[in-house]
Design a protein around this motif. Structure first.
Motif, short mmCIF file in Angstrom:
data_model
loop_
_atom_site.label_atom_id
_atom_site.label_comp_id
_atom_site.label_asym_id
_atom_site.label_seq_id
_atom_site.Cartn_x
_atom_site.Cartn_y
_atom_site.Cartn_z
N PHE A 45 53.57 45.46 68.89
CA PHE A 45 52.35 44.91 69.21
C PHE A 45 50.99 45.79 69.26
O PHE A 45 50.27 45.83 68.83
CB PHE A 45 52.33 44.17 70.62
N ALA A 46 51.50 47.29 69.86
CA ALA A 46 50.57 48.30 69.87
C ALA A 46 50.34 48.94 68.46
O ALA A 46 49.22 49.19 68.11
CB ALA A 46 51.17 49.35 71.01
N LEU A 47 51.36 49.08 67.69
CA LEU A 47 51.06 49.90 66.38
C LEU A 47 50.86 48.60 65.09
O LEU A 47 50.04 49.18 64.24
CB LEU A 47 52.38 50.55 66.12
N LYS A 48 51.60 47.57 65.24
CA LYS A 48 51.37 46.84 64.00
C LYS A 48 50.39 45.71 64.12
O LYS A 48 49.55 45.33 63.30
CB LYS A 48 52.98 46.23 63.64
N VAL A 51 47.01 45.51 69.01
CA VAL A 51 46.42 45.20 70.47
C VAL A 51 45.77 46.22 71.30
O VAL A 51 46.15 47.35 71.26
CB VAL A 51 47.18 44.04 71.22
N SER A 52 44.71 45.63 71.91
CA SER A 52 44.02 46.64 73.03
C SER A 52 44.93 47.00 73.90
O SER A 52 45.87 46.56 74.48
CB SER A 52 42.86 45.93 73.69
N ALA A 57 48.87 46.09 78.37
CA ALA A 57 49.25 46.24 79.78
C ALA A 57 49.82 44.74 80.21
O ALA A 57 50.43 44.60 81.08
CB ALA A 57 48.28 46.68 80.56
N THR A 58 49.01 43.58 79.77
CA THR A 58 49.11 42.50 80.14
C THR A 58 50.65 42.09 79.72
O THR A 58 51.47 41.35 80.26
CB THR A 58 48.21 41.45 79.87
N ALA A 59 50.98 42.40 78.38
CA ALA A 59 52.16 42.10 77.86
C ALA A 59 53.25 42.64 78.56
O ALA A 59 54.25 42.13 78.97
CB ALA A 59 52.33 42.37 76.36
N PHE A 60 53.13 44.03 78.95
CA PHE A 60 54.14 44.75 79.60
C PHE A 60 54.35 44.16 81.22
O PHE A 60 55.56 43.90 81.44
CB PHE A 60 53.62 46.24 79.98
N ASN A 61 53.29 43.71 81.77
CA ASN A 61 53.23 42.96 82.95
C ASN A 61 54.08 41.78 82.91
O ASN A 61 54.84 41.41 83.70
CB ASN A 61 51.98 43.03 83.73
#
Length: 76
Positions: A45-48, A51-52, A57-61
């Protein structure tokens, strides 16, 4: 989640990220996955998807909630 008094919008967002995680790993059950799969999904999600940081952080939470409160198998 409703028993913990989360806002309805937060519940839907958490469910969206949990669903995205499960679909990213070809619909595998979360109990059959762990830290490595979470890291791989979040990196995707971060690299491809690019996302901001707040969305990351929301995805991780969301995934932390899934593993800590639903599967009783905390991450990291």
């Amino acid at each position: 989640m409703f028993l913990k008094q989360y806002f309805l919008r937060a519940v839907f967002i958490y469910l969206k990220w949990i669903s995205a995680f499960i679909h990213f790993h070809d619909k595998r059950h979360p109990l059959s996955m762990g830290d490595n799969e979470v890291e791989r999904c979040l990196a995707h999600f971060a690299l491809k998807v690019n996302v901001s940081p707040q969305t990351q952080a929301t995805a991780f939470n969301s995934l932390s909630f899934l593993y800590k409160h639903i599967t009783n198998k905390p991450l990291f």
